[in-house]
Design a protein around this motif. Structure first.
Motif, PDB file in Angstrom:
ATOM      1  N   TYR A 252       0.819  -1.214   0.000  1.00 57.86           N
ATOM      2  CA  TYR A 252       0.000   0.000   0.000  1.00 57.86           C
ATOM      3  C   TYR A 252       0.852   1.262   0.000  1.00 57.86           C
ATOM      4  O   TYR A 252       0.501   2.257  -0.646  1.00 57.86           O
ATOM      5  CB  TYR A 252      -0.939   0.020   1.206  1.00 57.86           C
ATOM      6  N   GLY A 253       1.973   1.226   0.722  1.00 58.25           N
ATOM      7  CA  GLY A 253       2.822   2.414   0.792  1.00 58.25           C
ATOM      8  C   GLY A 253       3.301   2.858  -0.577  1.00 58.25           C
ATOM      9  O   GLY A 253       3.200   4.031  -0.947  1.00 58.25           O
ATOM     10  N   THR A 254       3.825   1.903  -1.369  1.00 59.87           N
ATOM     11  CA  THR A 254       4.338   2.246  -2.695  1.00 59.87           C
ATOM     12  C   THR A 254       3.210   2.550  -3.684  1.00 59.87           C
ATOM     13  O   THR A 254       3.340   3.449  -4.518  1.00 59.87           O
ATOM     14  CB  THR A 254       5.217   1.098  -3.236  1.00 59.87           C
ATOM     15  N   ALA A 255       2.093   1.810  -3.598  1.00 59.63           N
ATOM     16  CA  ALA A 255       0.973   2.054  -4.518  1.00 59.63           C
ATOM     17  C   ALA A 255       0.337   3.418  -4.264  1.00 59.63           C
ATOM     18  O   ALA A 255      -0.021   4.130  -5.211  1.00 59.63           O
ATOM     19  CB  ALA A 255      -0.066   0.948  -4.379  1.00 59.63           C
ATOM     20  N   ILE A 256       0.195   3.809  -3.004  1.00 61.36           N
ATOM     21  CA  ILE A 256      -0.366   5.122  -2.679  1.00 61.36           C
ATOM     22  C   ILE A 256       0.551   6.236  -3.179  1.00 61.36           C
ATOM     23  O   ILE A 256       0.091   7.251  -3.720  1.00 61.36           O
ATOM     24  CB  ILE A 256      -0.602   5.242  -1.160  1.00 61.36           C
ATOM     25  N   TYR A 257       1.857   6.034  -3.022  1.00 64.24           N
ATOM     26  CA  TYR A 257       2.813   7.032  -3.528  1.00 64.24           C
ATOM     27  C   TYR A 257       2.647   7.219  -5.030  1.00 64.24           C
ATOM     28  O   TYR A 257       2.717   8.343  -5.543  1.00 64.24           O
ATOM     29  CB  TYR A 257       4.240   6.592  -3.203  1.00 64.24           C
ATOM     30  N   MET A 258       2.406   6.118  -5.747  1.00 62.68           N
ATOM     31  CA  MET A 258       2.330   6.171  -7.208  1.00 62.68           C
ATOM     32  C   MET A 258       1.005   6.762  -7.688  1.00 62.68           C
ATOM     33  O   MET A 258       0.980   7.568  -8.621  1.00 62.68           O
ATOM     34  CB  MET A 258       2.486   4.758  -7.782  1.00 62.68           C
ATOM     35  N   TYR A 259      -0.103   6.380  -7.081  1.00 60.58           N
ATOM     36  CA  TYR A 259      -1.420   6.717  -7.626  1.00 60.58           C
ATOM     37  C   TYR A 259      -2.095   7.911  -6.964  1.00 60.58           C
ATOM     38  O   TYR A 259      -3.037   8.474  -7.541  1.00 60.58           O
ATOM     39  CB  TYR A 259      -2.345   5.503  -7.538  1.00 60.58           C
ATOM     40  N   PRO A 265       6.951  16.357 -12.883  1.00 58.99           N
ATOM     41  CA  PRO A 265       8.054  15.942 -13.751  1.00 58.99           C
ATOM     42  C   PRO A 265       9.297  15.549 -12.967  1.00 58.99           C
ATOM     43  O   PRO A 265      10.047  14.677 -13.374  1.00 58.99           O
ATOM     44  CB  PRO A 265       8.318  17.199 -14.605  1.00 58.99           C
ATOM     45  N   ALA A 266       9.499  16.198 -11.827  1.00 62.11           N
ATOM     46  CA  ALA A 266      10.694  15.916 -11.040  1.00 62.11           C
ATOM     47  C   ALA A 266      10.672  14.527 -10.428  1.00 62.11           C
ATOM     48  O   ALA A 266      11.705  13.963 -10.088  1.00 62.11           O
ATOM     49  CB  ALA A 266      10.838  16.960  -9.933  1.00 62.11           C
ATOM     50  N   SER A 267       9.460  13.935 -10.266  1.00 61.72           N
ATOM     51  CA  SER A 267       9.356  12.645  -9.580  1.00 61.72           C
ATOM     52  C   SER A 267       9.127  11.481 -10.534  1.00 61.72           C
ATOM     53  O   SER A 267       8.805  10.387 -10.097  1.00 61.72           O
ATOM     54  CB  SER A 267       8.213  12.694  -8.558  1.00 61.72           C
ATOM     55  N   LYS A 268       9.289  11.701 -11.870  1.00 63.83           N
ATOM     56  CA  LYS A 268       8.948  10.632 -12.812  1.00 63.83           C
ATOM     57  C   LYS A 268       9.875   9.432 -12.670  1.00 63.83           C
ATOM     58  O   LYS A 268       9.426   8.288 -12.721  1.00 63.83           O
ATOM     59  CB  LYS A 268       8.942  11.152 -14.258  1.00 63.83           C
ATOM     60  N   ASP A 269      11.190   9.659 -12.489  1.00 59.86           N
ATOM     61  CA  ASP A 269      12.112   8.533 -12.332  1.00 59.86           C
ATOM     62  C   ASP A 269      11.864   7.820 -11.010  1.00 59.86           C
ATOM     63  O   ASP A 269      11.944   6.599 -10.926  1.00 59.86           O
ATOM     64  CB  ASP A 269      13.562   9.017 -12.399  1.00 59.86           C
ATOM     65  N   ARG A 270      11.547   8.598  -9.983  1.00 55.46           N
ATOM     66  CA  ARG A 270      11.229   8.002  -8.691  1.00 55.46           C
ATOM     67  C   ARG A 270       9.969   7.150  -8.807  1.00 55.46           C
ATOM     68  O   ARG A 270       9.873   6.073  -8.217  1.00 55.46           O
ATOM     69  CB  ARG A 270      11.032   9.107  -7.655  1.00 55.46           C
ATOM     70  N   GLY A 271       9.002   7.627  -9.590  1.00 52.12           N
ATOM     71  CA  GLY A 271       7.766   6.873  -9.801  1.00 52.12           C
ATOM     72  C   GLY A 271       8.015   5.548 -10.489  1.00 52.12           C
ATOM     73  O   GLY A 271       7.379   4.546 -10.165  1.00 52.12           O
ATOM     74  N   LYS A 272       8.957   5.529 -11.439  1.00 51.83           N
ATOM     75  CA  LYS A 272       9.301   4.270 -12.112  1.00 51.83           C
ATOM     76  C   LYS A 272       9.844   3.258 -11.107  1.00 51.83           C
ATOM     77  O   LYS A 272       9.464   2.089 -11.123  1.00 51.83           O
ATOM     78  CB  LYS A 272      10.363   4.514 -13.198  1.00 51.83           C
ATOM     79  N   MET A 273      10.735   3.712 -10.234  1.00 51.16           N
ATOM     80  CA  MET A 273      11.326   2.805  -9.251  1.00 51.16           C
ATOM     81  C   MET A 273      10.280   2.325  -8.250  1.00 51.16           C
ATOM     82  O   MET A 273      10.285   1.159  -7.847  1.00 51.16           O
ATOM     83  CB  MET A 273      12.482   3.497  -8.513  1.00 51.16           C
ATOM     84  N   VAL A 274       9.363   3.212  -7.864  1.00 51.24           N
ATOM     85  CA  VAL A 274       8.307   2.831  -6.924  1.00 51.24           C
ATOM     86  C   VAL A 274       7.402   1.773  -7.539  1.00 51.24           C
ATOM     87  O   VAL A 274       7.031   0.786  -6.896  1.00 51.24           O
ATOM     88  CB  VAL A 274       7.488   4.071  -6.498  1.00 51.24           C
ATOM     89  N   SER A 275       7.044   1.956  -8.818  1.00 49.41           N
ATOM     90  CA  SER A 275       6.175   0.979  -9.483  1.00 49.41           C
ATOM     91  C   SER A 275       6.866  -0.366  -9.617  1.00 49.41           C
ATOM     92  O   SER A 275       6.227  -1.416  -9.539  1.00 49.41           O
ATOM     93  CB  SER A 275       5.748   1.492 -10.857  1.00 49.41           C
ATOM     94  N   LEU A 276       8.189  -0.363  -9.798  1.00 47.67           N
ATOM     95  CA  LEU A 276       8.932  -1.625  -9.833  1.00 47.67           C
ATOM     96  C   LEU A 276       8.874  -2.307  -8.474  1.00 47.67           C
ATOM     97  O   LEU A 276       8.830  -3.532  -8.389  1.00 47.67           O
ATOM     98  CB  LEU A 276      10.400  -1.372 -10.208  1.00 47.67           C
ATOM     99  N   PHE A 277       8.833  -1.497  -7.429  1.00 47.51           N
ATOM    100  CA  PHE A 277       8.821  -2.069  -6.085  1.00 47.51           C
ATOM    101  C   PHE A 277       7.526  -2.827  -5.815  1.00 47.51           C
ATOM    102  O   PHE A 277       7.546  -3.983  -5.388  1.00 47.51           O
ATOM    103  CB  PHE A 277       9.025  -0.967  -5.039  1.00 47.51           C
ATOM    104  N   TYR A 278       6.366  -2.180  -6.086  1.00 49.89           N
ATOM    105  CA  TYR A 278       5.108  -2.893  -5.810  1.00 49.89           C
ATOM    106  C   TYR A 278       4.763  -3.889  -6.902  1.00 49.89           C
ATOM    107  O   TYR A 278       3.951  -4.783  -6.698  1.00 49.89           O
ATOM    108  CB  TYR A 278       3.940  -1.929  -5.545  1.00 49.89           C
ATOM    109  N   GLY A 279       5.387  -3.754  -8.095  1.00 47.73           N
ATOM    110  CA  GLY A 279       5.091  -4.689  -9.179  1.00 47.73           C
ATOM    111  C   GLY A 279       5.996  -5.897  -9.226  1.00 47.73           C
ATOM    112  O   GLY A 279       5.622  -6.937  -9.777  1.00 47.73           O
ATOM    113  N   ILE A 280       7.212  -5.798  -8.642  1.00 47.45           N
ATOM    114  CA  ILE A 280       8.183  -6.890  -8.733  1.00 47.45           C
ATOM    115  C   ILE A 280       8.720  -7.310  -7.365  1.00 47.45           C
ATOM    116  O   ILE A 280       8.705  -8.490  -7.012  1.00 47.45           O
ATOM    117  CB  ILE A 280       9.366  -6.478  -9.644  1.00 47.45           C
ATOM    118  N   ILE A 281       9.198  -6.333  -6.589  1.00 47.44           N
ATOM    119  CA  ILE A 281       9.867  -6.655  -5.322  1.00 47.44           C
ATOM    120  C   ILE A 281       8.889  -7.206  -4.293  1.00 47.44           C
ATOM    121  O   ILE A 281       9.163  -8.219  -3.635  1.00 47.44           O
ATOM    122  CB  ILE A 281      10.596  -5.418  -4.761  1.00 47.44           C
ATOM    123  N   THR A 282       7.719  -6.560  -4.151  1.00 46.15           N
ATOM    124  CA  THR A 282       6.750  -7.018  -3.152  1.00 46.15           C
ATOM    125  C   THR A 282       6.263  -8.446  -3.410  1.00 46.15           C
ATOM    126  O   THR A 282       6.211  -9.246  -2.467  1.00 46.15           O
ATOM    127  CB  THR A 282       5.552  -6.047  -3.077  1.00 46.15           C
TER     128      THR A 282
END
Length: 313
Positions: A252-259, A265-282
Motif C-alpha cells: 500500500y505504501g508504494t501504490a499510494i505514492y504512485m497513484y 516531472p521531477a518525480s517521474k524517475d522516482r515513480g518508475k522505481m516505486v512501481s517496480l517495487f510494488y510490481g516486482i519486489i513485493t
C-alpha cells in the motif's frame, strides 16, 4: 481510417531507463533474480498449502490466492521487461500493451481487496477465536475471495477502457517499463483531467478504504493481543499478524505514492522505481515474509521434505 491509424500506434516504445544504459545490466539481474524467486517462492506456498492438511484453513486459503495472484502479476510484466532490456528496440505491440495494462491493473486491484480480506480473517481469529470456525466458514471464504477477484477485474475493465479511449495522436513513447495507466495518460493529446480525477477516485476506493479497514482491524487485534496472559500466545499472535502488516506496508505504501500523489516531472524517475517495487519486489518478498515469520509454514515445509526424502528411500 488514416486518422485512426495516426491516433492508435501499432506498437509502443517502452523507454524505461534507456537514457541511462549503464543501469540496464544491474536492472536485468535484479529483475531476473526477483522473478525466479517469485516463481519458486509462490509455487512452494501453493503446493505446501494444498498438500499439508494442517494448512487447510481460511488463512492459508487466502494466502494461496495471494500467491496465485502474485505469480500472474509479475508474469504480466517481467518477461517483457527482460526482453526489452536485452534488445535495442524496446517495443511492445499495441495488443500486448492492452493485455499488460488490463492484467496488471486487474491483479493489482484484486490484491488491494484481498489484503483487506486477510486482515478481516486475522481479526476474527484473534478477537473472536471461539466463533472463528462458525464465522469464517468455507462458503464465506469463497465469497470473499470471489468478490475480491470480480471487483478487481471489473475495475480493470473500466480503467482500461477509459484509458484506451483517449486519443494518442501518434504518440508512442511510454516513459515507463510497462504499460500502466498513469504512463499511458501522459501520451494523450487531449485533456486528461477527467481521467485523472476518475483514477484518483478509484484509487481512494481500492487503496485508502481497504488500508483504513486494515488499520482498524489491527487496532482491535493489538488490543486483544495485549490482553493475552500467555507470553507465548502473544508472540504467536504478533508473529502471524506481523507478517501480514509487513506485506501491507510494502504494497500500500508504494501504490499510494504512485497513484495518489499529484503528477510532477521531477518525480517521474522516482515513480518508475516505486512501481517496480510494488510490481516486482513485493511479490518476491511475500512468500519470504510469510515463510520466515510463520512456524506453521516452516513446519509444513519440513514435513513435506521429510515425506519426499522417506519415499525416495
Amino acid at each position: 481510417m488514416n486518422r485512426v491509424n495516426e491516433s492508435t500506434p501499432q506498437e509502443f516504445i517502452l523507454l524505461g531507463f534507456s537514457d541511462r544504459p549503464w543501469l540496464e545490466l544491474p536492472l536485468f539481474v535484479v529483475f531476473l533474480v526477483s522473478y525466479i524467486l517469485t516463481i519458486f517462492g509462490n509455487l512452494a506456498i501453493i503446493v505446501v498449502s494444498r498438500l499439508d492438511s494442517k494448512l487447510h484453513t481460511p488463512m492459508y486459503f487466502f494466502l494461496t490466492n495471494l500467491s496465485v495472484l502474485d505469480l500472474c502479476y509479475t508474469t504480466s510484466t517481467v518477461p517483457q521487461m527482460l526482453v526489452n532490456i536485452c534488445s535495442t528496440r524496446k517495443v511492445i505491440s499495441y495488443g500486448g500493451c492492452v493485455a499488460q495494462l488490463f492484467i496488471f491493473l486487474a491483479l493489482g486491484s484484486t490484491e488491494c481487496l484481498l489484503l483487506a480480506v486477510m486482515s478481516f480473517d486475522r481479526f476474527v481469529a484473534i478477537c473472536r477465536p471461539l466463533h472463528y470456525s462458525v464465522i469464517m466458514h468455507q462458503r464465506l471464504c469463497l465469497q470473499l475471495s470471489a468478490a475480491s477477484w470480480i471487483s478487481g477485474f471489473s475495475n480493470s475493465v473500466l480503467q482500461s477502457t477509459l484509458t484506451l479511449q483517449m486519443p494518442l495522436c501518434g504518440h508512442k513513447e511510454v516513459d515507463h517499463f510497462f504499460c500502466e495507466v498513469p504512463a499511458l495518460l501522459k501520451l494523450s493529446c487531449a485533456d486528461t483531467t477527467a481521467n485523472e480525477a476518475e483514477l484518483f477516485f478509484i484509487s481512494v476506493l481500492f487503496l485508502l478504504i481497504p488500508l483504513t479497514l486494515i488499520l482498524i482491524s489491527y487496532a482491535f487485534i493489538a488490543r486483544a493481543v495485549l490482553r493475552i496472559k500467555s507470553a507465548e500466545g502473544r508472540r504467536k499472535a504478533f508473529g502471524t499478524c506481523g507478517s501480514h502488516l509487513v506485506v501491507v506496508s510494502l504494497f500500500y505504501g508504494t501504490a499510494i505514492y504512485m497513484y495518489l500523489q499529484p503528477p510532477s516531472p521531477a518525480s517521474k524517475d522516482r515513480g518508475k522505481m516505486v512501481s517496480l517495487f510494488y510490481g516486482i519486489i513485493t511479490p518476491m518478498l511475500n512468500p519470504l515474509i510469510y515463510t520466515l515469520r510463520n512456524k506453521d509454514v516452516k513446519g509444513a515445509f519440513k514435513r513435506l521434505m521429510t515425506g519426499v526424502f522417506l519415499r525416495r528411500k
